[in-house]
Write a protein that holds these residues in place. Sequence first.
Motif, PDB file in Angstrom:
ATOM      1  N   ALA A  53       0.941  -1.192   0.106  1.00 24.34           N
ATOM      2  CA  ALA A  53       0.066   0.073  -0.080  1.00 24.34           C
ATOM      3  C   ALA A  53       1.007   1.258  -0.241  1.00 24.34           C
ATOM      4  CB  ALA A  53      -0.967   0.029   1.132  1.00 24.34           C
ATOM      5  N   GLY A  54       0.437   2.248  -0.737  1.00 18.37           N
ATOM      6  CA  GLY A  54       1.074   3.577  -0.852  1.00 18.37           C
ATOM      7  C   GLY A  54       0.170   4.579  -0.705  1.00 18.37           C
ATOM      8  N   THR A  55       0.553   5.763  -0.207  1.00 18.95           N
ATOM      9  CA  THR A  55      -0.253   6.962  -0.045  1.00 18.95           C
ATOM     10  C   THR A  55      -0.086   8.005  -1.119  1.00 18.95           C
ATOM     11  OG1 THR A  55      -0.387   6.440   2.253  1.00 18.95           O
ATOM     12  CG2 THR A  55      -1.339   8.580   1.693  1.00 18.95           C
ATOM     13  N   ILE A  56      -0.767   8.673  -1.839  1.00 22.36           N
ATOM     14  CA  ILE A  56      -0.794   9.812  -2.621  1.00 22.36           C
ATOM     15  C   ILE A  56      -1.762  10.588  -2.367  1.00 22.36           C
ATOM     16  CG2 ILE A  56      -0.540  10.740  -4.929  1.00 22.36           C
ATOM     17  CD1 ILE A  56       0.479   7.604  -5.643  1.00 22.36           C
ATOM     18  N   ASN A  57      -1.464  12.072  -1.992  1.00 28.30           N
ATOM     19  CA  ASN A  57      -2.520  13.070  -1.709  1.00 28.30           C
ATOM     20  C   ASN A  57      -3.817  12.483  -0.932  1.00 28.30           C
ATOM     21  OD1 ASN A  57      -1.172  14.806  -3.468  1.00 28.30           O
ATOM     22  ND2 ASN A  57      -2.221  13.946  -5.336  1.00 28.30           N
ATOM     23  N   GLY A  58      -3.411  11.776   0.352  1.00 25.79           N
ATOM     24  CA  GLY A  58      -4.275  11.395   1.244  1.00 25.79           C
ATOM     25  C   GLY A  58      -5.223  10.401   0.875  1.00 25.79           C
ATOM     26  N   LYS A  59      -4.846   9.875  -0.182  1.00 16.86           N
ATOM     27  CA  LYS A  59      -5.444   8.413  -0.733  1.00 16.86           C
ATOM     28  C   LYS A  59      -4.689   7.438  -0.438  1.00 16.86           C
ATOM     29  CE  LYS A  59      -8.619  10.670  -4.001  1.00 16.86           C
ATOM     30  NZ  LYS A  59      -9.126  10.670  -5.362  1.00 16.86           N
ATOM     31  N   SER A  64      -7.521 -15.616  -8.360  1.00 12.70           N
ATOM     32  CA  SER A  64      -7.321 -14.393  -7.840  1.00 12.70           C
ATOM     33  C   SER A  64      -6.817 -13.491  -8.726  1.00 12.70           C
ATOM     34  CB  SER A  64      -6.419 -14.355  -6.439  1.00 12.70           C
ATOM     35  OG  SER A  64      -6.926 -14.997  -5.514  1.00 12.70           O
ATOM     36  N   LYS A  65      -7.229 -12.241  -8.834  1.00  7.48           N
ATOM     37  CA  LYS A  65      -6.692 -11.484  -9.818  1.00  7.48           C
ATOM     38  C   LYS A  65      -5.973 -10.058  -9.055  1.00  7.48           C
ATOM     39  CE  LYS A  65      -8.427 -13.222 -13.540  1.00  7.48           C
ATOM     40  NZ  LYS A  65      -7.599 -13.320 -14.760  1.00  7.48           N
ATOM     41  N   ARG A  66      -5.139  -9.362  -9.694  1.00  6.75           N
ATOM     42  CA  ARG A  66      -4.442  -8.305  -9.202  1.00  6.75           C
ATOM     43  C   ARG A  66      -5.236  -7.070  -9.158  1.00  6.75           C
ATOM     44  NH1 ARG A  66      -0.325  -8.645  -5.850  1.00  6.75           N
ATOM     45  NH2 ARG A  66       0.602 -10.426  -7.388  1.00  6.75           N
ATOM     46  N   VAL A  67      -5.669  -6.433  -8.270  1.00  4.66           N
ATOM     47  CA  VAL A  67      -6.577  -5.406  -8.253  1.00  4.66           C
ATOM     48  C   VAL A  67      -5.899  -4.095  -7.412  1.00  4.66           C
ATOM     49  CG1 VAL A  67      -8.565  -6.828  -8.554  1.00  4.66           C
ATOM     50  CG2 VAL A  67      -7.633  -6.171  -6.315  1.00  4.66           C
ATOM     51  N   VAL A  68      -6.441  -2.796  -7.561  1.00  9.07           N
ATOM     52  CA  VAL A  68      -6.038  -1.861  -6.773  1.00  9.07           C
ATOM     53  C   VAL A  68      -7.552  -1.447  -6.207  1.00  9.07           C
ATOM     54  CG1 VAL A  68      -5.268   0.190  -6.779  1.00  9.07           C
ATOM     55  CG2 VAL A  68      -4.174  -1.248  -8.215  1.00  9.07           C
ATOM     56  N   MET A  69      -7.288  -0.988  -4.983  1.00  2.24           N
ATOM     57  CA  MET A  69      -8.391  -0.282  -4.157  1.00  2.24           C
ATOM     58  C   MET A  69      -7.896   0.859  -3.522  1.00  2.24           C
ATOM     59  SD  MET A  69     -10.741  -3.744  -2.487  1.00  2.24           S
ATOM     60  CE  MET A  69     -11.096  -5.066  -3.486  1.00  2.24           C
ATOM     61  N   VAL A  70      -8.845   1.766  -3.506  1.00  8.17           N
ATOM     62  CA  VAL A  70      -8.572   3.081  -3.048  1.00  8.17           C
ATOM     63  C   VAL A  70      -9.277   3.744  -1.729  1.00  8.17           C
ATOM     64  CG1 VAL A  70      -8.186   5.551  -3.578  1.00  8.17           C
ATOM     65  CG2 VAL A  70      -7.837   3.607  -5.326  1.00  8.17           C
ATOM     66  N   LEU A  71      -8.791   4.073  -0.680  1.00  8.40           N
ATOM     67  CA  LEU A  71      -9.419   4.707   0.635  1.00  8.40           C
ATOM     68  C   LEU A  71      -9.234   6.210   0.674  1.00  8.40           C
ATOM     69  CD1 LEU A  71     -11.107   4.496   3.165  1.00  8.40           C
ATOM     70  CD2 LEU A  71      -8.818   3.878   4.146  1.00  8.40           C
ATOM     71  N   ASN A  72     -10.118   6.904   0.303  1.00  5.62           N
ATOM     72  CA  ASN A  72     -10.080   8.243   0.305  1.00  5.62           C
ATOM     73  C   ASN A  72      -9.984   8.723   1.885  1.00  5.62           C
ATOM     74  OD1 ASN A  72     -10.692  11.239   0.706  1.00  5.62           O
ATOM     75  ND2 ASN A  72     -11.290  11.202  -1.299  1.00  5.62           N
ATOM     76  N   THR A  73      -9.010   9.114   2.772  1.00  9.51           N
ATOM     77  CA  THR A  73      -8.943   9.184   4.092  1.00  9.51           C
ATOM     78  C   THR A  73      -9.607  10.509   4.345  1.00  9.51           C
ATOM     79  OG1 THR A  73      -6.742  10.402   3.780  1.00  9.51           O
ATOM     80  CG2 THR A  73      -6.734   7.967   4.305  1.00  9.51           C
ATOM     81  N   ASP A  74      -9.690  11.349   3.789  1.00  9.96           N
ATOM     82  CA  ASP A  74     -10.646  12.527   3.911  1.00  9.96           C
ATOM     83  C   ASP A  74     -12.034  12.515   4.182  1.00  9.96           C
ATOM     84  OD1 ASP A  74      -8.412  14.424   3.811  1.00  9.96           O
ATOM     85  OD2 ASP A  74      -8.433  15.008   1.903  1.00  9.96           O
ATOM     86  N   LYS A  75     -12.633  11.644   3.163  1.00  7.36           N
ATOM     87  CA  LYS A  75     -14.301  11.295   3.355  1.00  7.36           C
ATOM     88  C   LYS A  75     -14.192  10.107   3.978  1.00  7.36           C
ATOM     89  CE  LYS A  75     -14.929  13.558  -1.291  1.00  7.36           C
ATOM     90  NZ  LYS A  75     -15.300  13.244  -2.463  1.00  7.36           N
TER      91      LYS A  75
END
Length: 368
Positions: A152-158, A173-184
């Motif tokens: 996991a990496g962080t870019i602009n609060g995400k 299994s498939k390689r995927v990316v999921m994004v957590l918006n930490t502001d919201k």
Amino acid sequence: MDLRGVPLSKRPSPIASLPDEIVVDIIARVSRSHYPTISLVSRRFRSIIASPELYMRRSLLRCTEHCLYALLYNPKTCDYRWYILRRNGFVLVPRLPRMPAHGIFVAVGSKIYVLGGGYDSSATSSVLTIDCTSHTWQPISTIPKPMGNTVAGTINGKIYIIGECELPGCMVSKRVVMVLNTDKQMWEPEMTNPGVEIGQLWSGCVVMEGKIYMRDSENSFVYEPKERKWEMEEMLNDKKWEYACVVDDVLYYYDCRHNVLRAYDTKLKVWGVVRGLERTATNGPSLPTSSWWSYTMSCGGKLVVFLPKERDRRNTILGDRRNTTAGIWCAEISIERRQGGEIWGKVEWRDTVIDGDFFFVRCLAVTV
């Protein structure tokens, strides 16, 4: 009140009569390393140290500091605990819950996010946040799909979590990316298939120029979130970099095989060695050596390198390069780019930060 003749030790403290907002303003200007001592003065001071107003004031005064939190495993107690790095060594953070064995740990500002992981090898979708200003925690929205083999990496609060999960209708299994918006505190839809063959990811990832760099056992890869684009990074493949960090878009890691601190410049796309760290009689403390494991962090524009105080290898368990040690070294290194592009370093400080048998699991830079 006439205090003449009253011993100094029995006179009331002038600061005790000040309003809370003035006391907050004073304490906000003091280094956070002194807060544990200040909190012992009285119940009022303990309350102020734990108050969100203090940290809001520190932020407004630009008195925030970078702290390193390290997650260590103690095989004697069989638990994972957080420690704060001080010049006198690692200090255990009390009151925090036991950490999962296979979680992903990411720092955003003054918070640590604990993503997934379980107390065994199973993947879970739980998410926990730790507020490092008060050392309190709370659960938040779970990961939409349980993931394994993650970085996991962080870019602009995400927070971008890259891993594997089972998609509907797929047997594998498939390689995927999921994004957590930490502001919201919300998850954003982002499911991608790299289109390139990626093995098991390990040793974490780094963020440079808004891109996430990672590697498997053979190759290095880069993910660009803006275009949701994957590429293989050929030049990074020249070195088996691991547990690395970034300062000013330069990747650094300690190469245990050759006992040198290496640097990769993303603009020049070239590897180099940080000069000035060789053992001499005149250049101050030297960087300890290790043929086992290393962990490199950036904190306040400097490098912090963790290395084991090695024990007799006959006492280790084969196959685990981060096995128990006789203790952990730490070195703080200032870096300087000189004319011609060479990067030089100077060991500002080095010491043993903990003795005994510990696994070094993860380290995060937190702003408080």
